[in-house]
Design a protein around this motif. Structure first.
Motif, PDB file in Angstrom:
ATOM      1  N   PRO A 248       1.787   5.320  11.321  1.00 21.54           N
ATOM      2  CA  PRO A 248       0.841   4.516  10.221  1.00 21.54           C
ATOM      3  C   PRO A 248      -0.266   5.133   9.541  1.00 21.54           C
ATOM      4  O   PRO A 248      -0.970   5.999  10.502  1.00 21.54           O
ATOM      5  N   THR A 249      -0.206   5.000   8.480  1.00 22.51           N
ATOM      6  CA  THR A 249      -1.598   5.768   7.922  1.00 22.51           C
ATOM      7  C   THR A 249      -2.538   4.713   7.274  1.00 22.51           C
ATOM      8  O   THR A 249      -3.562   4.385   8.112  1.00 22.51           O
ATOM      9  N   GLU A 250      -2.324   4.301   6.087  1.00 18.59           N
ATOM     10  CA  GLU A 250      -3.491   3.512   5.351  1.00 18.59           C
ATOM     11  C   GLU A 250      -3.060   1.898   5.900  1.00 18.59           C
ATOM     12  O   GLU A 250      -1.931   1.551   6.109  1.00 18.59           O
ATOM     13  N   VAL A 251      -4.359   1.322   5.915  1.00 20.95           N
ATOM     14  CA  VAL A 251      -4.142  -0.106   6.093  1.00 20.95           C
ATOM     15  C   VAL A 251      -5.062  -0.797   5.051  1.00 20.95           C
ATOM     16  O   VAL A 251      -6.577  -0.245   4.913  1.00 20.95           O
ATOM     17  N   VAL A 252      -4.816  -1.922   4.078  1.00 17.84           N
ATOM     18  CA  VAL A 252      -5.374  -2.478   3.366  1.00 17.84           C
ATOM     19  C   VAL A 252      -5.335  -4.169   3.597  1.00 17.84           C
ATOM     20  O   VAL A 252      -4.275  -4.585   4.027  1.00 17.84           O
ATOM     21  N   LEU A 253      -6.260  -4.729   3.213  1.00 14.95           N
ATOM     22  CA  LEU A 253      -6.325  -6.218   2.975  1.00 14.95           C
ATOM     23  C   LEU A 253      -5.762  -6.789   1.791  1.00 14.95           C
ATOM     24  O   LEU A 253      -6.298  -6.648   0.878  1.00 14.95           O
ATOM     25  N   GLY A 254      -4.512  -7.443   1.923  1.00 15.93           N
ATOM     26  CA  GLY A 254      -4.045  -8.327   0.655  1.00 15.93           C
ATOM     27  C   GLY A 254      -4.864  -9.243   0.108  1.00 15.93           C
ATOM     28  O   GLY A 254      -5.381  -9.893   0.995  1.00 15.93           O
ATOM     29  N   PRO A 255      -4.421  -9.847  -0.837  1.00 17.16           N
ATOM     30  CA  PRO A 255      -5.120 -11.184  -1.457  1.00 17.16           C
ATOM     31  C   PRO A 255      -4.623 -12.136  -0.703  1.00 17.16           C
ATOM     32  O   PRO A 255      -5.060 -13.156  -0.813  1.00 17.16           O
ATOM     33  N   ASP A 256      -3.556 -12.244   0.108  1.00 13.68           N
ATOM     34  CA  ASP A 256      -2.965 -13.207   0.790  1.00 13.68           C
ATOM     35  C   ASP A 256      -3.575 -13.434   2.190  1.00 13.68           C
ATOM     36  O   ASP A 256      -3.010 -14.093   3.245  1.00 13.68           O
ATOM     37  N   GLY A 257      -4.410 -12.308   2.688  1.00 19.14           N
ATOM     38  CA  GLY A 257      -5.024 -12.303   3.975  1.00 19.14           C
ATOM     39  C   GLY A 257      -4.149 -11.422   4.836  1.00 19.14           C
ATOM     40  O   GLY A 257      -4.429 -11.259   6.069  1.00 19.14           O
ATOM     41  N   ALA A 258      -2.962 -10.821   4.515  1.00 25.50           N
ATOM     42  CA  ALA A 258      -2.220 -10.055   5.311  1.00 25.50           C
ATOM     43  C   ALA A 258      -2.572  -8.621   5.317  1.00 25.50           C
ATOM     44  O   ALA A 258      -3.557  -8.236   4.164  1.00 25.50           O
ATOM     45  N   TYR A 259      -2.493  -8.041   6.352  1.00 24.65           N
ATOM     46  CA  TYR A 259      -2.736  -6.435   6.332  1.00 24.65           C
ATOM     47  C   TYR A 259      -1.781  -5.727   5.847  1.00 24.65           C
ATOM     48  O   TYR A 259      -0.473  -5.871   6.242  1.00 24.65           O
ATOM     49  N   TYR A 260      -1.729  -4.572   5.004  1.00 26.59           N
ATOM     50  CA  TYR A 260      -0.594  -3.797   4.641  1.00 26.59           C
ATOM     51  C   TYR A 260      -0.763  -2.711   5.129  1.00 26.59           C
ATOM     52  O   TYR A 260      -1.777  -2.047   4.802  1.00 26.59           O
ATOM     53  N   VAL A 261       0.159  -1.865   5.614  1.00 30.50           N
ATOM     54  CA  VAL A 261      -0.049  -0.654   6.332  1.00 30.50           C
ATOM     55  C   VAL A 261       1.399   0.237   5.944  1.00 30.50           C
ATOM     56  O   VAL A 261       2.518   0.052   5.983  1.00 30.50           O
ATOM     57  N   SER A 262       0.824   1.391   5.411  1.00 30.20           N
ATOM     58  CA  SER A 262       1.767   2.375   4.967  1.00 30.20           C
ATOM     59  C   SER A 262       2.180   3.347   6.094  1.00 30.20           C
ATOM     60  O   SER A 262       1.468   3.592   6.998  1.00 30.20           O
ATOM     61  N   ASN A 263       3.435   3.599   6.156  1.00 29.68           N
ATOM     62  CA  ASN A 263       4.100   4.684   7.103  1.00 29.68           C
ATOM     63  C   ASN A 263       4.319   5.949   6.421  1.00 29.68           C
ATOM     64  O   ASN A 263       5.273   6.051   5.568  1.00 29.68           O
ATOM     65  N   LEU A 264       4.043   7.111   7.022  1.00 29.21           N
ATOM     66  CA  LEU A 264       4.281   8.320   6.676  1.00 29.21           C
ATOM     67  C   LEU A 264       5.520   8.720   7.288  1.00 29.21           C
ATOM     68  O   LEU A 264       5.599   8.602   8.714  1.00 29.21           O
ATOM     69  N   SER A 265       6.589   9.003   6.671  1.00 29.20           N
ATOM     70  CA  SER A 265       7.980   9.280   7.150  1.00 29.20           C
ATOM     71  C   SER A 265       7.872  10.201   8.162  1.00 29.20           C
ATOM     72  O   SER A 265       7.204  11.359   7.966  1.00 29.20           O
ATOM     73  N   GLY A 266       8.539  10.010   9.235  1.00 31.60           N
ATOM     74  CA  GLY A 266       8.498  11.355  10.172  1.00 31.60           C
ATOM     75  C   GLY A 266       9.541  12.415   9.974  1.00 31.60           C
ATOM     76  O   GLY A 266      10.553  12.203   9.228  1.00 31.60           O
ATOM     77  N   VAL A 267       9.375  13.547  10.620  1.00 28.68           N
ATOM     78  CA  VAL A 267      10.506  14.600  10.561  1.00 28.68           C
ATOM     79  C   VAL A 267      12.012  14.240  10.849  1.00 28.68           C
ATOM     80  O   VAL A 267      12.130  13.218  11.714  1.00 28.68           O
ATOM     81  N   PRO A 268      12.896  14.185   9.976  1.00 30.02           N
ATOM     82  CA  PRO A 268      13.105  15.230   9.166  1.00 30.02           C
ATOM     83  C   PRO A 268      12.763  14.615   7.494  1.00 30.02           C
ATOM     84  O   PRO A 268      13.341  15.038   6.579  1.00 30.02           O
ATOM     85  N   PHE A 269      11.858  13.564   7.461  1.00 28.36           N
ATOM     86  CA  PHE A 269      11.651  12.996   6.377  1.00 28.36           C
ATOM     87  C   PHE A 269      12.799  12.608   5.339  1.00 28.36           C
ATOM     88  O   PHE A 269      13.152  12.890   4.183  1.00 28.36           O
ATOM     89  N   THR A 270      13.931  11.753   5.820  1.00 31.38           N
ATOM     90  CA  THR A 270      14.750  11.242   5.449  1.00 31.38           C
ATOM     91  C   THR A 270      14.315  10.455   3.865  1.00 31.38           C
ATOM     92  O   THR A 270      13.615   9.390   4.309  1.00 31.38           O
ATOM     93  N   PRO A 271      15.017  10.781   3.022  1.00 31.34           N
ATOM     94  CA  PRO A 271      14.852   9.861   1.631  1.00 31.34           C
ATOM     95  C   PRO A 271      14.950   8.462   2.006  1.00 31.34           C
ATOM     96  O   PRO A 271      15.932   7.977   2.540  1.00 31.34           O
ATOM     97  N   GLY A 272      14.063   7.486   1.519  1.00 31.55           N
ATOM     98  CA  GLY A 272      14.107   6.258   1.510  1.00 31.55           C
ATOM     99  C   GLY A 272      13.620   5.507   3.087  1.00 31.55           C
ATOM    100  O   GLY A 272      13.669   4.411   3.178  1.00 31.55           O
ATOM    101  N   SER A 273      13.013   6.517   4.113  1.00 37.20           N
ATOM    102  CA  SER A 273      12.620   6.071   5.216  1.00 37.20           C
ATOM    103  C   SER A 273      11.196   5.615   5.118  1.00 37.20           C
ATOM    104  O   SER A 273      10.657   5.208   6.238  1.00 37.20           O
ATOM    105  N   ALA A 274      10.623   6.054   4.440  1.00 36.02           N
ATOM    106  CA  ALA A 274       9.131   5.366   4.087  1.00 36.02           C
ATOM    107  C   ALA A 274       9.011   3.895   3.881  1.00 36.02           C
ATOM    108  O   ALA A 274       9.819   3.613   3.250  1.00 36.02           O
TER     109      ALA A 274
END
Length: 270
Positions: A230-256
């Protein structure tokens, strides 16, 4: 990465993404000579603040060779900082924060990672690490790695919560004990912190106590299991938290992924 590399990458991506016949946007350098620039945030009065992970210190000082090949040798120095851009002036307003970096500056540096504000005087900053908290405690005791800090307008630094100690005592995801306090989202009465080492989203209360909101699973891709963090976390307008994931090695396309996390910890892929 240096700011120059980021600008070059941004220009390259922009060039690839612009349809034929559409003019490119103008890129303007706003700040310069930053030491391993990481997270940025606008303060309550509109100034831009940037966390600088720093340059670490000399090889003759406090050094540690991480078992992770992507980290390797890193040495301590109080070279982490916070810079501000305000009314056309760039100024380093906080200095002396902890930093780990390879003496050859081959990165990645660990130091001030991200900034978030909650009102005037409410600057919260995460300090990274990237390793077992017991190693941190043995080699760099009391220096502030993998912690959440609060910094007053006058530059006084106050520890708020020890993210690394929480990982060592609780290991929320039940996997390898590893800590790297990364992003912070300051909210009224509490702060959310992503631990990119512990694969967790944590809630820090006003008294400094920590609880786990949720953890994030490994991903099975085309080349086997990966360990997205998990990298970034922001608060959405709906009150939910949105969390980005940095893909792990080997950084398979589509896994983020971007996760939508409710305050009760339930989550879905957004």
């Amino acid at each position: 990465w240096t700011v120059r590399k980021l600008l070059m990458l941004g220009a390259a991506v922009a060039a690839l993404a612009i349809p034929t016949g559409v003019s490119a946007s103008t890129i303007t350098q706003v700040m310069h000579d930053l030491d391993n620039a990481k997270g940025l945030a606008f303060g309550p009065e509109g100034a831009l603040y940037v966390a600088e992970a720093g340059r670490g210190g000399p090889a003759s000082g406090l050094c540690w060779t991480s078992p992770r090949p992507d980290l390797g040798l890193r040495c301590y120095g109080a070279t982490g900082a916070i810079s501000r851009y305000w009314h056309g002036t760039q100024e380093r307003i906080v200095t002396g924060l902890p930093s780990l970096e390879n003496p050859a500056f081959t990165g990645p540096a660990a130091g001030p990672q991200h900034i978030s504000f909650q009102g005037r005087g409410g600057m919260y900053v995460t300090i990274g690490f990237g390793g077992d908290p017991s190693t941190r405690d043995e080699l760099f005791p009391g220096l502030g790695f993998s912690q959440l800090l609060k910094i007053t307008p006058s530059g006084v630094v106050h520890p708020v919560a020890d993210i690394g100690a929480y990982e060592g005592a609780n290991n929320p995801d039940g996997l390898q004990v590893d800590t790297n306090a990364y992003s912070v989202l300051a909210l009224p009465g509490h702060q959310l912190v992503t631990d990119a080492g512990g694969n967790s989203l944590l809630d820090v209360r006003a008294d400094g106590s920590i609880s786990t909101v949720t953890t994030f699973p490994k991903v099975i891709g085309g080349f086997g299991p990966a360990d997205p963090v998990p990298t970034e976390v922001v608060l959405g307008p709906d009150g939910a938290y949105y969390v980005s994931n940095l893909s792990g090695v080997p950084f398979t396309p589509g896994s983020a992924r971007v996760w939508r996390v409710l305050p009760d910890g339930s989550k879905t892929i957004y």
